[in-house]
Design a protein around this motif. Structure first.
Motif, PDB file in Angstrom:
ATOM      1  N   SER A 178      55.760  43.690  37.071  1.00 50.18           N
ATOM      2  CA  SER A 178      56.175  43.989  38.446  1.00 50.18           C
ATOM      3  C   SER A 178      57.615  43.543  38.683  1.00 50.18           C
ATOM      4  N   TRP A 179      57.945  42.380  38.185  1.00 48.61           N
ATOM      5  CA  TRP A 179      59.306  41.874  38.368  1.00 48.61           C
ATOM      6  C   TRP A 179      60.331  42.717  37.625  1.00 48.61           C
ATOM      7  N   GLU A 229      45.793  38.276  45.625  1.00 51.15           N
ATOM      8  CA  GLU A 229      46.907  39.209  45.597  1.00 51.15           C
ATOM      9  C   GLU A 229      46.898  40.065  46.865  1.00 51.15           C
ATOM     10  N   LEU A 262      53.079  33.963  45.637  1.00 50.65           N
ATOM     11  CA  LEU A 262      54.279  33.842  44.798  1.00 50.65           C
ATOM     12  C   LEU A 262      54.257  32.569  43.952  1.00 50.65           C
ATOM     13  N   ALA A 287      46.703  37.357  40.792  1.00 52.85           N
ATOM     14  CA  ALA A 287      47.996  36.735  41.083  1.00 52.85           C
ATOM     15  C   ALA A 287      48.500  35.914  39.905  1.00 52.85           C
ATOM     16  N   SER A 333      50.927  41.135  34.408  1.00 55.57           N
ATOM     17  CA  SER A 333      51.106  41.942  35.606  1.00 55.57           C
ATOM     18  C   SER A 333      52.338  41.500  36.392  1.00 55.57           C
ATOM     19  N   THR A 334      52.522  40.190  36.509  1.00 59.24           N
ATOM     20  CA  THR A 334      53.656  39.661  37.269  1.00 59.24           C
ATOM     21  C   THR A 334      54.981  40.042  36.627  1.00 59.24           C
ATOM     22  N   ARG A 380      51.930  33.147  41.085  1.00 63.57           N
ATOM     23  CA  ARG A 380      52.510  34.041  40.073  1.00 63.57           C
ATOM     24  C   ARG A 380      53.514  33.292  39.200  1.00 63.57           C
ATOM     25  N   VAL A 421      53.254  32.697  35.065  1.00 62.18           N
ATOM     26  CA  VAL A 421      54.327  33.003  34.114  1.00 62.18           C
ATOM     27  C   VAL A 421      54.754  31.742  33.376  1.00 62.18           C
TER      28      VAL A 421
END
Length: 482
Positions: free
Chosen positions: A150-151, A243, A87, A141, A146-147, A90, A94
């Motif tokens: 997913s969020w 990940e 986490l 990760a 991708s993050t 990630r 971002v």
């Protein structure tokens, strides 16, 4: 193009410090080779050939044909420890993504004073690639696209569409070549604002694709960076992406992760060849021979009608020639590789050409990694220092957050002699590792030692050729193509 801007800044700094007589290609500085280049090419090729001969004599016993099992040591608790870092990594990815976008649009418009261009072309594409290859892959990760997808929980509301099997990973191949074009030929990187819009366009395409086809399907079959960093990570001594729950839970020999699990389709093989071909073309396009070829094409009576067609289509002729060169590079490398596998299949028997093409594809990756290191390490060591003053004033507003705004680049951290011997060491080491990997793969695929050795003779000759070509390129003077 932006990477070349940074490279020439570094080269200018070094040349102003120590001009001499001969030139080391990857550095931009000058260095007198103590021996003619032919001696180095012969010695490098001989080292690869001797490796093959030694393996045929003391190679792995047939009683143990499978690749070495890993982990080689206990996991030391890496799995539990690093699973808790997924986490934070990630969030970091971002954060870097949003920071780079902000700086691209609101920072200094000069490409050499804008932190976004440095983040993309130097820190990420060169520095992070080296980290991934020699340590392990954390891109799954760190990947901000991708993050964020997913969020967003979009996948909970949209059913993914199926893709035909024949599509393979061809989209990833095309997007990888498109990125290579933007880096080496296009002018997107020369303008931070254009770079920002390019990132936004890629983001929109990625999120739309993930929504239509599913996040993992898009990553596996469309996303060139996902495939690129996953391939590099297989060379590293830490296993798998963080990940996964067992992330980095295995410690293995460098390059051991490349054994087994070959590409499942031809497009996967071509992607590997594209990685090797583009980094080689990048080096070749900075040699006097390439400039001479460009001049010949521009002046050739046979080629001139085609150049006029490009002009009528509002395409700059030299850009068209360079683009064709970039597209031809993976075709040429793939052609030589497939031909070599065809010869190997005929000599050894028992397996088809396509079985060998798929089975030995990953054994060429150490060559690409070695050349990437030899070609870019000095560039990273010099140009990467610009991050020190830029981090204190990323938006060009006169800040001095960390007190490093006035940092002066230290060109003494590298010299042309050190870079040349780094190039020799990395190129030879990469090719030797490739020969060893190919030997283990051959023992795994063929039923007896005789067939395995016969299959490796053509592949070893190909690797000797790659070795000599790589060193020749690195020994050439860096020139600016028109």
């Amino acid at each position: 193009m932006m990477r070349r801007t940074w490279l020439w800044i570094a080269a200018t700094l070094v040349l102003s410090l120590r001009p001499t007589d001969a030139i080391a290609h990857a550095f931009g500085g000058r260095y007198d080779l103590p021996l003619p280049i032919g001696f180095y090419l012969f010695a490098a090729g001989t080292a690869v050939a001797i490796t093959f001969l030694i393996l045929t004599v003391i190679g792995r016993p047939r009683s143990s044909p499978e690749p070495l099992e890993y982990p080689l040591v206990s996991d030391w608790g890496f799995g539990e420890m690093l699973a808790g870092l997924v986490l934070p990594v990630r969030i970091l990815g971002v954060g870097i993504f949003l920071f780079a976008l902000s700086v691209a649009f609101f920072g200094d418009p000069s490409p050499t004073r804008n932190f976004a261009t440095l983040i993309v072309w130097v820190i990420w594409w060169v520095g992070f690639a080296h980290f991934t290859a020699f340590v392990g892959n954390i891109w799954n990760a760190l990947n901000p696209w991708s993050t964020l997808f997913s969020w967003s929980r979009i996948a909970d509301f949209v059913a993914p569409r199926a893709l035909p099997d024949w599509l393979g990973v061809w989209p990833a191949v095309l997007l990888f070549l498109g990125f290579a074009w933007a880096e080496m030929i296009g002018d997107f990187g020369d303008d931070p604002r254009r770079l920002g819009w390019l990132i936004l366009a890629y983001s929109a395409m990625t999120w739309l694709g993930m929504a239509l086809y599913g996040r993992q399907v898009w990553l596996d079959r469309f996303d060139p960076f996902h495939r690129f960093f996953n391939l590099l990570g297989r060379f590293g001594f830490m296993g798998r992406s963080i990940e996964d729950p067992g992330a980095f839970a295995v410690v293995r020999l460098p390059a051991q992760g490349l054994l087994g699990d070959p590409p499942k389709e031809l497009s996967g093989v071509v992607f590997v060849m594209a990685v090797l071909a583009t980094v080689t073309f990048d080096g070749f396009s900075e040699t006097p021979l390439w400039v001479d070829l460009l001049q010949w094409f521009a002046e050739s009576a046979e080629v001139r009608p085609w150049l006029l067609v490009a002009v009528r289509a509002d395409i700059e002729p030299l850009t068209a020639i360079k683009t064709l060169g970039l597209l031809a590079a993976p075709l040429i490398v793939t052609g030589f590789y497939v031909l070599t596998c065809w010869i190997s299949a005929r000599l050894a028997g028992g397996l088809t050409t396509m079985q060998l093409v798929r089975g030995f594809a990953h054994t060429l990756l150490p060559i690409a990694i070695a050349y990437h290191l030899a070609h870019y390490f000095s560039y990273l060591a010099l140009v990467g220092q610009y991050a020190i003053p830029l981090i204190s004033d990323p938006f060009g507003l006169g800040w001095n957050v960390f007190g490093t705004r006035d940092y002066v680049i230290d060109v003494s951290v590298m010299n042309a002699k050190a870079v040349w011997y780094l190039a020799i060491t990395s190129v030879i080491s990469g090719h030797v590792i490739s020969v060893v990997l190919a030997h283990y793969e051959a023992l795994r695929q063929f039923p007896n030692d005789d067939k395995a050795i016969r299959s490796q003779t053509p592949i070893t000759i190909l690797m000797i050729g790659f070795t000599m070509a790589s060193l020749w390129i690195l020994a050439q003077p860096v020139v600016v193509s028109p």
